[in-house]
Design a protein around this motif. Structure first.
Motif, short mmCIF file in Angstrom:
data_model
loop_
_atom_site.label_atom_id
_atom_site.label_comp_id
_atom_site.label_asym_id
_atom_site.label_seq_id
_atom_site.Cartn_x
_atom_site.Cartn_y
_atom_site.Cartn_z
N ARG A 155 4.00 5.22 -5.79
CA ARG A 155 4.11 5.11 -7.19
C ARG A 155 3.08 5.01 -8.24
O ARG A 155 3.15 4.86 -9.20
N SER A 156 1.92 4.61 -7.44
CA SER A 156 0.70 4.24 -8.23
C SER A 156 0.95 3.04 -9.12
O SER A 156 0.22 3.35 -10.30
N THR A 157 1.65 2.26 -8.82
CA THR A 157 1.59 0.97 -9.63
C THR A 157 0.42 0.13 -9.22
O THR A 157 0.15 -0.33 -8.24
N ALA A 158 -0.60 0.14 -10.42
CA ALA A 158 -1.69 -0.62 -10.14
C ALA A 158 -1.41 -2.07 -9.54
O ALA A 158 -2.30 -2.69 -8.71
N ARG A 196 3.97 1.61 -1.19
CA ARG A 196 4.61 1.59 -2.38
C ARG A 196 3.53 2.13 -3.51
O ARG A 196 3.94 2.91 -4.36
N TYR A 197 2.28 1.74 -3.46
CA TYR A 197 1.24 2.39 -4.36
C TYR A 197 1.11 3.82 -4.18
O TYR A 197 1.05 4.50 -5.07
N LYS A 198 1.17 4.30 -2.98
CA LYS A 198 1.15 5.78 -2.53
C LYS A 198 1.98 6.61 -3.26
O LYS A 198 1.72 7.46 -3.55
N ASP A 228 0.63 -3.42 -7.57
CA ASP A 228 0.59 -3.22 -5.90
C ASP A 228 -0.44 -3.31 -5.15
O ASP A 228 -0.91 -4.15 -4.23
N ILE A 229 -1.61 -2.38 -5.90
CA ILE A 229 -3.00 -2.14 -5.00
C ILE A 229 -3.79 -3.21 -5.31
O ILE A 229 -4.51 -3.91 -4.47
N THR A 245 0.84 -1.16 0.22
CA THR A 245 -0.08 -0.16 -0.01
C THR A 245 0.85 1.20 -0.17
O THR A 245 0.56 2.06 -0.74
N ARG A 269 -8.93 2.99 -3.78
CA ARG A 269 -8.17 3.17 -4.76
C ARG A 269 -8.35 1.99 -6.05
O ARG A 269 -8.27 2.26 -7.27
N CYS A 270 -8.61 0.71 -5.57
CA CYS A 270 -9.18 -0.11 -6.79
C CYS A 270 -10.41 0.28 -7.55
O CYS A 270 -10.53 0.09 -8.85
#
Length: 345
Positions: A91-94, A87-89, A96-97, A85, A133-134
């Motif tokens: 990088r916004s890598t889909a 890392r997603y915040k 990860d979420i 989570t 986010r999803c």
């Protein structure tokens, strides 16, 4: 601040030393991995360390050492979701979420209500954040994408405030798969999900029109395939609500008037109810009034109204409505002549 950085650096160095002295075969190796991962993650969260991939890998290694029946297996799941989570915040890598959602789906059944882990996992920085986010991810009609959408719905309780958004996204994904492969079961499922989403969506929600349009699209597709008039009735009801959401002065009112008029004309052809075509004419008159000469859609609106008038004229006693039909045809013909002269220059 310097003191905090110093403490974090010391913790990282200390836990790294412990890990170095704790081989993979040691019973506390997973704990050593976890402690180092958390120290590094805290440094990342506080912007003292730039590397989060190492923390994620350490948490993943610790999880691999704790099988499903291990008492710390749920905690290891939570630790990995936390790293993903964060890392997603950043990088916004889909990916990860998506993985975080799958892990939470596995974690929640292992955390009884009232426990500390359940409280932090189901809180605003846990499951709620992942659902939110999803819900923003692009619609994916693949089996994997649809499975993820189902997981997202199952993450929250029936009264979760984001449930209707998750249902709408799943309905769109299943409809997209129908468009690709043509399975009527997918279309039926899309309609069922879309109805639930519309029912749960608050009347005053800014995106309600989008939910209505998505359900409309599925119902219109099924009507086109099966010709069931009940679906057409539902389409008209939804167009009625969409028109209500576009009061006088709304930029989309003209389009909404035309759409409802078209649906009523379709039902007139199926049932022959003169009230449907009469109302369609009225709606298209209003649409034309909103698009005076010079408006880019004036010609289209004029043609639509002329068609509706002609249809109504053909169903009325001889002579009724003929004058208006002729007047609109003349006006339409003049527009065509004007366009021809303009384009010939």
């Amino acid at each position: 601040m310097r003191k905090t950085v110093s403490h974090l650096n010391y913790a990282v160095e200390h836990f790294q030393l412990v890990l170095d002295q704790c081989p993979a075969s040691h019973p506390d190796h997973a704990m050593a991995l976890t402690n180092l991962a958390w120290a590094r993650l805290q440094g990342y969260i506080n912007s003292h360390l730039q590397d989060i991939d190492t923390s994620t890998s350490l948490f993943r290694d610790a999880l691999a050492l704790r099988p499903q029946r291990h008492p710390d297996y749920p905690l290891s799941l939570y630790n990995l979701t936390s790293a993903l989570t964060w890392r997603y915040k950043k990088r916004s890598t889909a990916a990860d979420i998506r993985e975080a959602a799958q892990l939470y789906h596995e974690l929640l059944p292992l955390c009884p209500e009232g426990t500390y882990l359940r409280g932090i996992a189901a809180g605003p920085n846990g499951v709620d954040y992942v659902i939110s986010r999803c819900n923003d991810l692009p619609i994916d009609a693949s089996d994997e994408g649809i499975h993820l959408r189902r997981v997202i719905i199952e993450l929250g309780p029936l009264d979760h405030p984001l449930r209707y958004s998750a249902l709408n996204n799943l309905a769109q994904a299943v409809k997209a798969r129908f468009d690709q492969h043509g399975s009527i079961d997918d279309l039926d499922t899309s309609i069922q999900l879309g109805r639930e989403a519309v029912t749960l969506c608050p009347k005053e929600h800014a995106g309600r029109a989008s939910y209505l349009n998505n359900l409309l699209s599925s119902l219109e597709s099924r009507f086109g395939y099966q010709g069931k008039l009940n679906d057409l009735d539902d389409v008209i009801s939804l167009h009625e609500e969409l028109l209500h959401l576009c009061p006088v002065g709304h930029t989309s009112r003209g389009v909404s008037l035309d759409n409802l008029g078209s649906a009523l004309i379709t039902r007139f052809y199926k049932r022959g109810d003169i009230d449907d075509i009469t109302r369609a004419v009225s709606l298209r008159r209003e649409a034309l009034a909103l698009r005076p000469p010079g408006h880019p859609s004036h010609d289209t609106s004029l043609k639509n109204l002329t068609t509706a008038l002609n249809t109504r004229y053909a169903s009325l006693p001889v002579g009724e409505g003929l004058d208006e039909v002729m007047n609109r045809y003349r006006e339409s013909l003049l527009l065509r002549q004007h366009d021809y002269i303009y384009n010939a220059r």
